[in-house]
Scaffold this motif. Structure first.
Motif, mmCIF file in Angstrom:
data_model
loop_
_atom_site.group_PDB
_atom_site.id
_atom_site.type_symbol
_atom_site.label_atom_id
_atom_site.label_comp_id
_atom_site.label_asym_id
_atom_site.label_seq_id
_atom_site.Cartn_x
_atom_site.Cartn_y
_atom_site.Cartn_z
ATOM 1 N N PHE A 43 0.792 -1.229 0.000
ATOM 2 C CA PHE A 43 0.000 0.000 0.000
ATOM 3 C C PHE A 43 0.827 1.283 0.000
ATOM 4 O O PHE A 43 0.266 2.369 -0.128
ATOM 5 C CB PHE A 43 -0.962 0.004 1.194
ATOM 6 N N GLY A 44 2.122 1.168 0.193
ATOM 7 C CA GLY A 44 2.992 2.333 0.128
ATOM 8 C C GLY A 44 3.153 3.081 1.436
ATOM 9 O O GLY A 44 4.232 3.563 1.745
ATOM 10 N N SER A 45 2.066 3.184 2.198
ATOM 11 C CA SER A 45 2.100 3.949 3.450
ATOM 12 C C SER A 45 0.804 3.695 4.223
ATOM 13 O O SER A 45 -0.118 3.061 3.703
ATOM 14 C CB SER A 45 2.216 5.446 3.146
ATOM 15 N N ARG A 46 0.767 4.227 5.422
ATOM 16 C CA ARG A 46 -0.466 4.153 6.214
ATOM 17 C C ARG A 46 -1.600 4.815 5.444
ATOM 18 O O ARG A 46 -2.704 4.285 5.345
ATOM 19 C CB ARG A 46 -0.254 4.850 7.563
ATOM 20 N N GLU A 47 -1.336 5.994 4.895
ATOM 21 C CA GLU A 47 -2.356 6.732 4.159
ATOM 22 C C GLU A 47 -2.809 5.968 2.919
ATOM 23 O O GLU A 47 -3.977 5.983 2.555
ATOM 24 C CB GLU A 47 -1.845 8.118 3.786
ATOM 25 N N GLY A 48 -1.864 5.285 2.268
ATOM 26 C CA GLY A 48 -2.223 4.465 1.103
ATOM 27 C C GLY A 48 -3.148 3.326 1.484
ATOM 28 O O GLY A 48 -4.112 3.028 0.769
ATOM 29 N N LEU A 49 -2.872 2.695 2.614
ATOM 30 C CA LEU A 49 -3.743 1.629 3.108
ATOM 31 C C LEU A 49 -5.128 2.181 3.423
ATOM 32 O O LEU A 49 -6.149 1.623 3.003
ATOM 33 C CB LEU A 49 -3.140 0.971 4.357
ATOM 34 N N LEU A 50 -5.162 3.295 4.146
ATOM 35 C CA LEU A 50 -6.450 3.882 4.514
ATOM 36 C C LEU A 50 -7.231 4.307 3.279
ATOM 37 O O LEU A 50 -8.455 4.133 3.210
ATOM 38 C CB LEU A 50 -6.246 5.066 5.461
ATOM 39 N N SER A 51 -6.554 4.835 2.298
ATOM 40 C CA SER A 51 -7.204 5.230 1.054
ATOM 41 C C SER A 51 -7.850 4.029 0.371
ATOM 42 O O SER A 51 -8.990 4.096 -0.110
ATOM 43 C CB SER A 51 -6.185 5.891 0.129
ATOM 44 N N GLU A 52 -7.133 2.914 0.331
ATOM 45 C CA GLU A 52 -7.686 1.693 -0.280
ATOM 46 C C GLU A 52 -8.887 1.178 0.515
ATOM 47 O O GLU A 52 -9.864 0.705 -0.068
ATOM 48 C CB GLU A 52 -6.608 0.613 -0.368
ATOM 49 N N VAL A 53 -8.813 1.247 1.826
ATOM 50 C CA VAL A 53 -9.933 0.811 2.663
ATOM 51 C C VAL A 53 -11.169 1.666 2.370
ATOM 52 O O VAL A 53 -12.270 1.151 2.179
ATOM 53 C CB VAL A 53 -9.558 0.870 4.161
ATOM 54 N N VAL A 54 -10.974 2.967 2.325
ATOM 55 C CA VAL A 54 -12.080 3.884 2.050
ATOM 56 C C VAL A 54 -12.718 3.553 0.700
ATOM 57 O O VAL A 54 -13.934 3.444 0.576
ATOM 58 C CB VAL A 54 -11.597 5.349 2.074
ATOM 59 N N ARG A 55 -11.901 3.379 -0.309
ATOM 60 C CA ARG A 55 -12.430 3.085 -1.654
ATOM 61 C C ARG A 55 -13.229 1.787 -1.674
ATOM 62 O O ARG A 55 -14.278 1.706 -2.297
ATOM 63 C CB ARG A 55 -11.286 3.001 -2.656
ATOM 64 N N GLU A 56 -12.728 0.767 -1.019
ATOM 65 C CA GLU A 56 -13.404 -0.533 -1.035
ATOM 66 C C GLU A 56 -14.730 -0.495 -0.279
ATOM 67 O O GLU A 56 -15.735 -1.024 -0.752
ATOM 68 C CB GLU A 56 -12.496 -1.617 -0.452
ATOM 69 N N VAL A 57 -14.738 0.125 0.877
ATOM 70 C CA VAL A 57 -15.987 0.206 1.647
ATOM 71 C C VAL A 57 -17.032 0.996 0.865
ATOM 72 O O VAL A 57 -18.195 0.605 0.788
ATOM 73 C CB VAL A 57 -15.738 0.814 3.046
ATOM 74 N N GLU A 58 -16.620 2.083 0.249
ATOM 75 C CA GLU A 58 -17.537 2.892 -0.547
ATOM 76 C C GLU A 58 -18.036 2.106 -1.765
ATOM 77 O O GLU A 58 -19.213 2.167 -2.117
ATOM 78 C CB GLU A 58 -16.839 4.186 -0.972
ATOM 79 N N ALA A 59 -17.174 1.341 -2.398
ATOM 80 C CA ALA A 59 -17.571 0.523 -3.551
ATOM 81 C C ALA A 59 -18.602 -0.520 -3.148
ATOM 82 O O ALA A 59 -19.543 -0.801 -3.903
ATOM 83 C CB ALA A 59 -16.346 -0.144 -4.172
ATOM 84 N N ARG A 60 -18.466 -1.079 -1.976
ATOM 85 C CA ARG A 60 -19.446 -2.066 -1.490
ATOM 86 C C ARG A 60 -20.826 -1.429 -1.332
ATOM 87 O O ARG A 60 -21.836 -2.043 -1.646
ATOM 88 C CB ARG A 60 -18.993 -2.656 -0.161
#
Length: 188
Positions: A43-60
């Protein structure tokens, strides 16, 4: 499932249970049963991980709305089933959703995309559902925004109070307003 997808799924479950707060990447990694280096790799960084989490939850959530649009049931029944699914998801991921919403309001870098995604991307499909039900264009846009805001407010209420009966009753009032607008459209 790729290793990155596996860690993303674990992270979503972890954050749903524990929230994000000011957790460091190291503490997140420990909670996930991996190393911070593995998370940096994917994920590159903490922020990168959080960004991916946000995108996935929103996509669901958007996928759940899309299911409503293709359901062969009458709209009201589809909407009430969607509400039940939304409540179930909120009881699992609601704290995470509202925490990320607050992060978007605070302009945190990993949540910047949410400023648009939390409202703007939802309005067109909700407006279309209203239009297909017989509302005029202006009423449909206004009701779409009202229903989005009211629904999120009720989910927030549910997380704070645990009063499912109360929020269900309020949702039914919102549904009655919808039915009234469809049956008696305002004069243009």
């Amino acid at each position: 499932m790729t290793p990155k997808e596996k860690w993303l799924a674990k992270a979503i479950e972890y954050f749903a249970a524990h929230g994000v707060g000011d957790a460091s990447l190291r503490s997140i990694a420990t909670g996930l049963g991996t190393s911070h280096r593995m998370l940096i790799h994917h994920f590159g960084s903490r922020e990168g991980l959080l960004s991916e989490v946000v995108r996935e939850v929103e996509a669901r959530q958007r996928a759940a709305l899309a299911d409503l649009a293709v359901d062969d049931l009458p709209l009201r029944e589809s909407w009430l089933r969607f509400w039940d699914k939304l409540v179930e998801a909120t009881l699992i991921y609601g704290r995470l959703f509202f925490e990320f919403s607050a992060h978007a309001m605070q302009d945190r870098p990993y949540a910047q995309g949410l400023r648009n995604d939390l409202v703007a991307v939802w309005l067109p499909p909700l407006t279309e559902i209203c239009r297909q039900s017989g509302m005029g264009p202006e009423e449909a846009r206004a009701y779409a925004r009202l229903s989005l805001a009211a629904t999120r407010g009720l989910l927030f209420d549910l997380l704070l109070t645990g009063d499912r009966k109360g929020v269900d009753e309020a949702l039914l009032l919102l549904d009655r307003l919808f039915q009234e607008l469809v049956e008696h459209p305002a004069d243009s």
